[in-house]
Design a protein around this motif. Structure first.
Motif, short mmCIF file in Angstrom:
data_model
loop_
_atom_site.label_atom_id
_atom_site.label_comp_id
_atom_site.label_asym_id
_atom_site.label_seq_id
_atom_site.Cartn_x
_atom_site.Cartn_y
_atom_site.Cartn_z
N SER A 155 83.26 -55.84 15.06
CA SER A 155 84.65 -55.45 15.29
C SER A 155 85.40 -55.56 13.97
CB SER A 155 85.30 -56.34 16.34
OG SER A 155 85.26 -57.69 15.95
N ARG A 156 86.30 -54.63 13.73
CA ARG A 156 87.05 -54.59 12.48
C ARG A 156 88.51 -54.95 12.79
NH1 ARG A 156 86.64 -49.42 8.65
NH2 ARG A 156 84.62 -50.42 8.23
N ALA A 157 88.86 -56.20 12.59
CA ALA A 157 90.22 -56.66 12.84
C ALA A 157 91.10 -56.40 11.62
CB ALA A 157 90.22 -58.15 13.17
N ALA A 158 92.41 -56.27 11.85
CA ALA A 158 93.35 -56.07 10.75
C ALA A 158 93.37 -57.30 9.85
CB ALA A 158 94.75 -55.81 11.31
N PRO A 159 93.71 -57.12 8.58
CA PRO A 159 93.75 -58.27 7.67
C PRO A 159 94.63 -59.40 8.22
CG PRO A 159 94.00 -56.22 6.47
CD PRO A 159 94.06 -55.86 7.91
N GLY A 160 94.11 -60.61 8.15
CA GLY A 160 94.86 -61.76 8.63
C GLY A 160 94.75 -61.99 10.13
N ARG A 161 93.97 -61.15 10.85
CA ARG A 161 93.82 -61.32 12.29
C ARG A 161 92.35 -61.50 12.64
NH1 ARG A 161 92.66 -58.58 16.95
NH2 ARG A 161 92.13 -56.64 15.84
N VAL A 162 92.08 -62.47 13.49
CA VAL A 162 90.71 -62.70 13.92
C VAL A 162 90.44 -61.87 15.17
CG1 VAL A 162 90.64 -65.01 12.97
CG2 VAL A 162 91.39 -64.69 15.32
N PRO A 163 89.20 -61.44 15.40
CA PRO A 163 88.88 -60.66 16.60
C PRO A 163 89.24 -61.42 17.87
CG PRO A 163 87.07 -60.56 15.03
CD PRO A 163 88.03 -61.60 14.52
N THR A 164 89.72 -60.72 18.86
CA THR A 164 90.08 -61.34 20.13
C THR A 164 88.83 -61.67 20.95
OG1 THR A 164 90.23 -59.23 21.31
CG2 THR A 164 92.21 -60.02 20.16
N LYS A 165 89.02 -62.42 22.03
CA LYS A 165 87.92 -62.77 22.91
C LYS A 165 87.32 -61.52 23.53
CE LYS A 165 86.77 -65.76 26.83
NZ LYS A 165 87.31 -66.75 27.82
N ILE A 166 88.17 -60.55 23.90
CA ILE A 166 87.67 -59.30 24.49
C ILE A 166 86.83 -58.53 23.47
CG2 ILE A 166 88.37 -57.01 25.29
CD1 ILE A 166 90.66 -58.25 26.74
#
Length: 341
Positions: free
Chosen positions: A253-264
């Motif tokens: 999964s590619r999360a936005a900078p500064g954000r960790v991937p969600t549980k989903i």
């Protein structure tokens, strides 16, 4: 080589002890009254199949075992609450009645339990699964002019064990067949003109709603954005040792900078990477696109969007019997909660 000896196979469904065989003629007429299929006919049975024969024998063998158990209903199990009248020793874990009322309740409960067991046995004996077996038994008895078809009156094999062995062998053959088919598909896909880029182009041309493909440069890689779900996945290809083709496609999964991937996102990524056909990019693209309407797609098992833990159905399972002749082949997936999978 057939597992059933020639002397046994023709009379397979009646190879039981003499006591059980004598009950057959008394029970066949009532067994014929068992429920029928929707069109009013008994389900077809292939008596040339070794698995069918062994399965029928296993059912009959289990019936006889149950008959021997039921012979102990009177007096052993039915009158068990009276045991203390002649023997004050209590077996471990058994509490005997300490008053006439308790003794009466114990006798009532024992009677209800044993009657229910007998009714269950009768239901099995006359049930739809055994109806064709009894019909075949009757036919074989008539063909032999009423003679016992296995004169030894004893079982020659443990047919439940034999059935398990046959089913396991059948399963192994089916798995080998599927493996060979998949290997042929893999070879065809990897040798097709245009390679993985052609697969991506074909997918883009289909214009799947809510799915946008972002091509990578150089190495086999691309990204897929699911606009409605608000998720972006990166797909990277791992090439075989000789570098001729992609051996496996991995998803992250590619999360936005500064954000960790969600549980989903983590749950979906785990499901994607645990899929079969890891070499099949077309399969993977369809699987990812099945999440496009994640927040509107209910679970196929419970028919609910969220389960008791307020979780969305993040599991995807490929539907069986999908048309192989379709070009390009499109895979369909069922949505499931992790608790329903």
């Amino acid at each position: 080589m057939s597992t059933i000896p020639p002397s046994v196979a023709p009379a397979a469904p009646v190879a039981m002890t003499e006591s059980t065989t004598m009950k057959v003629e008394d029970q066949v007429s009532s067994a014929q009254k068992a429920p029928e299929t929707a069109n009013g006919d008994a389900p077809p049975v292939n008596w040339e199949s070794e698995i069918q024969l062994v399965s029928s024998l296993a059912k009959l063998q289990e019936l006889e075992r149950k008959i021997h158990e039921l012979r102990h209903v009177v007096p052993s199990r039915l009158l068990e609450p009276l045991a203390t009248l002649s023997d004050q020793k209590e077996p471990s874990g058994v509490t005997y009645a300490n008053s006439p009322m308790h003794l009466r309740n114990g006798l009532d409960q024992a009677a209800r339990t044993q009657v229910a067991e007998i009714e269950s046995f009768k239901s099995t004996w006359q049930g739809p699964e055994l109806k064709p077996v009894w019909a075949h038994v009757e036919s074989r008895i008539k063909d032999s002019n009423g003679q016992i078809l296995q004169p030894t009156g004893m079982w020659e094999k443990d047919y439940d064990v034999l059935l398990e062995e046959l089913l396991q062998a059948e399963k192994s053959k089916e798995q080998e067949r599927l493996r060979e088919e998949e290997e042929a598909e893999r070879t065809k896909a990897q040798s097709s003109e245009g390679g993985w880029q052609a697969i991506v182009e074909s997918f883009i041309q289909r214009g799947v709603p809510g799915v946008r493909v972002i091509k990578g440069e150089g190495a086999p890689s691309l990204a897929i954005a699911l606009s409605k779900a608000g998720i972006i996945f990166h797909i990277g290809g791992l090439k075989e040792n000789d570098g001729s083709a992609v051996a496996e496609w991995h998803v992250s999964s590619r999360a936005a900078p500064g954000r960790v991937p969600t549980k989903i996102e983590n749950s979906i990524t785990e499901c994607l990477n645990s899929r079969s056909r890891k070499w099949d990019l077309a399969f993977l693209l369809d699987m990812i696109s099945s999440y496009a309407d994640l927040k509107q797609t209910p679970c196929v098992k419970c028919q609910k969007l969220t389960n008791n833990s307020a979780q969305l159905p993040t599991i995807r399972r490929a539907q069986s019997n999908q048309p192989l002749e379709q070009e390009p082949q499109v895979f369909a997936f069922d949505a499931l909660h992790s608790s329903c999978a």
